[in-house]
Scaffold this active site. Structure first.
Site, PDB file in Angstrom:
ATOM      1  N   ASP A   8      -3.335 -18.406   1.269  1.00 28.29           N
ATOM      2  CA  ASP A   8      -4.200 -18.966   0.534  1.00 28.29           C
ATOM      3  C   ASP A   8      -5.177 -20.319   1.050  1.00 28.29           C
ATOM      4  O   ASP A   8      -6.302 -20.660   1.769  1.00 28.29           O
ATOM      5  CB  ASP A   8      -3.391 -19.620  -1.233  1.00 28.29           C
ATOM      6  CG  ASP A   8      -2.639 -20.246  -0.925  1.00 28.29           C
ATOM      7  OD1 ASP A   8      -1.728 -20.405   0.219  1.00 28.29           O
ATOM      8  OD2 ASP A   8      -2.002 -20.858  -1.887  1.00 28.29           O
ATOM      9  N   ASP A  35     -12.180  -8.156   6.176  1.00 30.34           N
ATOM     10  CA  ASP A  35     -13.259  -8.565   5.131  1.00 30.34           C
ATOM     11  C   ASP A  35     -13.857 -10.018   5.246  1.00 30.34           C
ATOM     12  O   ASP A  35     -15.046  -9.827   5.525  1.00 30.34           O
ATOM     13  CB  ASP A  35     -13.239  -8.060   3.769  1.00 30.34           C
ATOM     14  CG  ASP A  35     -13.328  -6.629   3.574  1.00 30.34           C
ATOM     15  OD1 ASP A  35     -13.278  -6.279   4.501  1.00 30.34           O
ATOM     16  OD2 ASP A  35     -14.178  -6.528   2.853  1.00 30.34           O
ATOM     17  N   ASP A  94      -6.389  -6.678   4.551  1.00 30.70           N
ATOM     18  CA  ASP A  94      -7.226  -6.203   4.002  1.00 30.70           C
ATOM     19  C   ASP A  94      -8.328  -7.048   4.013  1.00 30.70           C
ATOM     20  O   ASP A  94      -9.293  -7.193   3.933  1.00 30.70           O
ATOM     21  CB  ASP A  94      -6.649  -4.643   3.047  1.00 30.70           C
ATOM     22  CG  ASP A  94      -7.826  -4.974   2.201  1.00 30.70           C
ATOM     23  OD1 ASP A  94      -9.087  -3.930   3.124  1.00 30.70           O
ATOM     24  OD2 ASP A  94      -7.310  -4.169   1.380  1.00 30.70           O
ATOM     25  N   TYR A 120       1.015  -1.069   0.195  1.00 28.86           N
ATOM     26  CA  TYR A 120       0.151   0.110   0.162  1.00 28.86           C
ATOM     27  C   TYR A 120       0.592   1.377  -0.329  1.00 28.86           C
ATOM     28  O   TYR A 120       0.498   2.474  -0.065  1.00 28.86           O
ATOM     29  CB  TYR A 120      -0.927   0.379   1.366  1.00 28.86           C
ATOM     30  CG  TYR A 120      -2.419  -1.078   1.075  1.00 28.86           C
ATOM     31  CD1 TYR A 120      -2.180  -2.359   0.577  1.00 28.86           C
ATOM     32  CD2 TYR A 120      -3.906  -0.493   1.302  1.00 28.86           C
ATOM     33  CE1 TYR A 120      -3.655  -2.905   0.283  1.00 28.86           C
ATOM     34  CE2 TYR A 120      -4.298  -1.462   1.565  1.00 28.86           C
ATOM     35  CZ  TYR A 120      -4.159  -2.684   1.176  1.00 28.86           C
ATOM     36  OH  TYR A 120      -5.276  -2.933   0.789  1.00 28.86           O
ATOM     37  N   LYS A 161       2.776 -16.092   2.159  1.00 32.73           N
ATOM     38  CA  LYS A 161       2.876 -16.387   1.129  1.00 32.73           C
ATOM     39  C   LYS A 161       4.571 -16.682   1.396  1.00 32.73           C
ATOM     40  O   LYS A 161       5.731 -16.386  -0.034  1.00 32.73           O
ATOM     41  CB  LYS A 161       1.992 -15.238   0.235  1.00 32.73           C
ATOM     42  CG  LYS A 161       2.346 -16.458  -1.293  1.00 32.73           C
ATOM     43  CD  LYS A 161       1.609 -17.246  -0.939  1.00 32.73           C
ATOM     44  CE  LYS A 161       1.576 -18.291  -2.209  1.00 32.73           C
ATOM     45  NZ  LYS A 161       0.306 -19.434  -3.153  1.00 32.73           N
TER      46      LYS A 161
HETATM   47  C1  IPM Z   1     -10.526  -0.894   4.955  1.00 31.61           C
HETATM   48  C2  IPM Z   1     -10.524  -0.394   3.169  1.00 31.61           C
HETATM   49  C3  IPM Z   1      -9.418   0.444   3.143  1.00 31.61           C
HETATM   50  C4  IPM Z   1      -8.477  -0.226   3.174  1.00 31.61           C
HETATM   51  C5  IPM Z   1      -9.145   1.466   1.984  1.00 31.61           C
HETATM   52  C6  IPM Z   1     -11.055   2.553   2.245  1.00 31.61           C
HETATM   53  C7  IPM Z   1      -8.172   2.420   1.346  1.00 31.61           C
HETATM   54  O1  IPM Z   1     -10.641  -1.120   2.351  1.00 31.61           O
HETATM   55  O2  IPM Z   1      -9.941  -0.491   6.118  1.00 31.61           O
HETATM   56  O3  IPM Z   1     -10.110  -2.180   5.315  1.00 31.61           O
HETATM   57  O4  IPM Z   1      -8.013  -1.039   2.185  1.00 31.61           O
HETATM   58  O5  IPM Z   1      -7.331  -0.246   4.169  1.00 31.61           O
HETATM   59 MN    MN Z   2     -10.685  -3.229   3.519  1.00 29.82          MN
END
Ligand code: IPM
Ligand code: MN
Length: 379
Positions: A223, A251, A247, A142, A191
């Protein structure tokens, strides 16, 4: 005590969920005799519209002089066509980097009351789920060098994944410290069968583990981790991983707990300062419709009370108020279950669920915390 909180409502549903969070914090202040002073600041798409910059200098300096930052969400369709370095998301990345918030803590907790919202089979999540993703937040791909160049395959673009030993060591320490207070198990995700940066990651995490003999360390390829999260999530206690893997996996973790609308996060540096935000994004499709779930933002404030202010009782009070509201059957639209065959079976009738909007959900949680003050205030 008096605490100065920098508040960044941001875009989409951000302002709505933050409004309910402030309501809940005020109720905590009343009940426990604290004073929370809020300074509302611009960042994200709204800041681009009003100042031309996603992260105005004023916002950054006000955050730096605050005790903690509470953030709603940034981004939305409106700004999707802007070039990468002008997008609302750069505000978030800029805040993380400038405030040195290298440790992102994302708990994945399956509330007993919401067991049926979990998409996994009941036998996999029997007795709930409780693990934490510790995501490195200020390094890796990032923030690595990025650019474009011409190649014999045409125009090309690149982003560099780079980690230093120090960066890996400090996030590993955060994970081990967290596991010490939990179930004493760390799974480090990388990885290392392919990436040089992952091999360094794995070596440094393993070296750091020697300072924590009471903690069990497990190394896992990303993975496989993605698969294990849905196959057997109960094996995890603390997952520590890089910025991009964290990230993605956080999710996934949020989805297996039933609703991303429930998950808070803390972004921490050394010391007590932190930035707190719901894991969900700005959800522009829900904005302004009183449909967003404010619980993730409210639970983020609970994390703020715990990690930045050391107010453990107050923090627990918020979490248990959220639970009590769920227990009573109140659900924001994201938590409503479609009627299933099971629900229509008269031998197994689920308790009635009452659908509530953003504002009512916030009112109910605030009311759970301190009903007496509310009526006194109204008199
Ligand atoms: C998160 C979000 C952010 C990230 C984006 C909005 C930049 O997805 O906080 O997980 O990828 O870190
Ligand atoms: Mn995110």
């Amino acid at each position: 005590m008096n605490y100065n909180i920098a508040v960044i409502p941001g875009d989409g549903i951000g302002p709505e969920v933050i409004r309910e969070t402030v309501k809940v914090l005020d109720r905590i202040a009343d009940k426990f005799g604290h004073k929370f002073s809020y300074q509302e600041l611009l960042a994200g798409g709204i800041a681009i519209d009003q100042t031309g910059k996603a992260l105005p200098e004023d916002t950054l300096s006000a955050c730096k002089s605050s005790d903690s930052v509470l953030l709603g969400a940034v981004g939305g369709w409106k700004w999707d066509d802007l070039p990468g370095d002008k997008r609302p998301e750069t505000a978030l990345l800029g805040l993380r980097k400038a405030l040195e918030l290298y440790a992102n803590i994302r708990p994945a907790l399956l509330f007993e009351e919401l067991a049926s919202a979990c998409p996994l089979k009941p036998e996999i999540v029997k007795d709930g789920l409780d693990f934490v993703v510790v995501r490195e937040l200020t390094g890796g791909i990032y923030f690595g060098e990025k650019g474009t160049k011409e190649t014999d395959m045409g125009h090309a673009a690149y982003d560099v994944e780079l980690y230093s030993e120090k960066e890996v060591q400090r996030i590993a320490q955060t994970a081990f410290d967290m596991a010490s207070k939990r179930n004493k198990k760390v799974t480090s995700v990388d990885k290392a069968n392919v990436l040089e940066s992952s091999r360094l990651w794995r070596r440094v995490v393993s070296e750091t583990a020697k300072e924590y003999p009471q903690i069990e360390l497990n190394n896992m390829y990303v993975d496989n981790a993605a698969m294990q999260l849905v196959r057997d999530p109960k094996q995890f206690d603390v997952i520590v991983t890089s910025n991009i893997f964290g990230d993605i996996l956080s999710d996934e973790a949020s989805q297996i707990t039933g609703s991303i609308g429930l998950l808070p996060s803390a972004s921490l540096t050394t010391g007590n300062f932190g930035m707190y935000e719901p894991v969900h994004g700005s959800a522009p499709d829900l904005a302004g419709r009183d449909k967003a779930n404010p619980m993730a933002a409210i639970l983020s404030a609970a994390m703020m009370l715990r990690y930045s202010f050391g107010l453990l009782e107050e923090s627990d009070e918020i979490s248990s108020a959220v639970r009590r509201v769920l227990k009573k059957g109140y659900r924001t639209p994201d938590l409503m279950e479609p009627p299933s065959e099971e629900n229509t079976d008269m031998t197994n009738v689920a308790p009635a669920k009452k659908e509530v909007g953003t504002k009512e959900a916030g009112d109910l949680i605030a009311e759970e915390i301190c009903p007496f003050i509310l009526s006194a205030g109204k008199a």
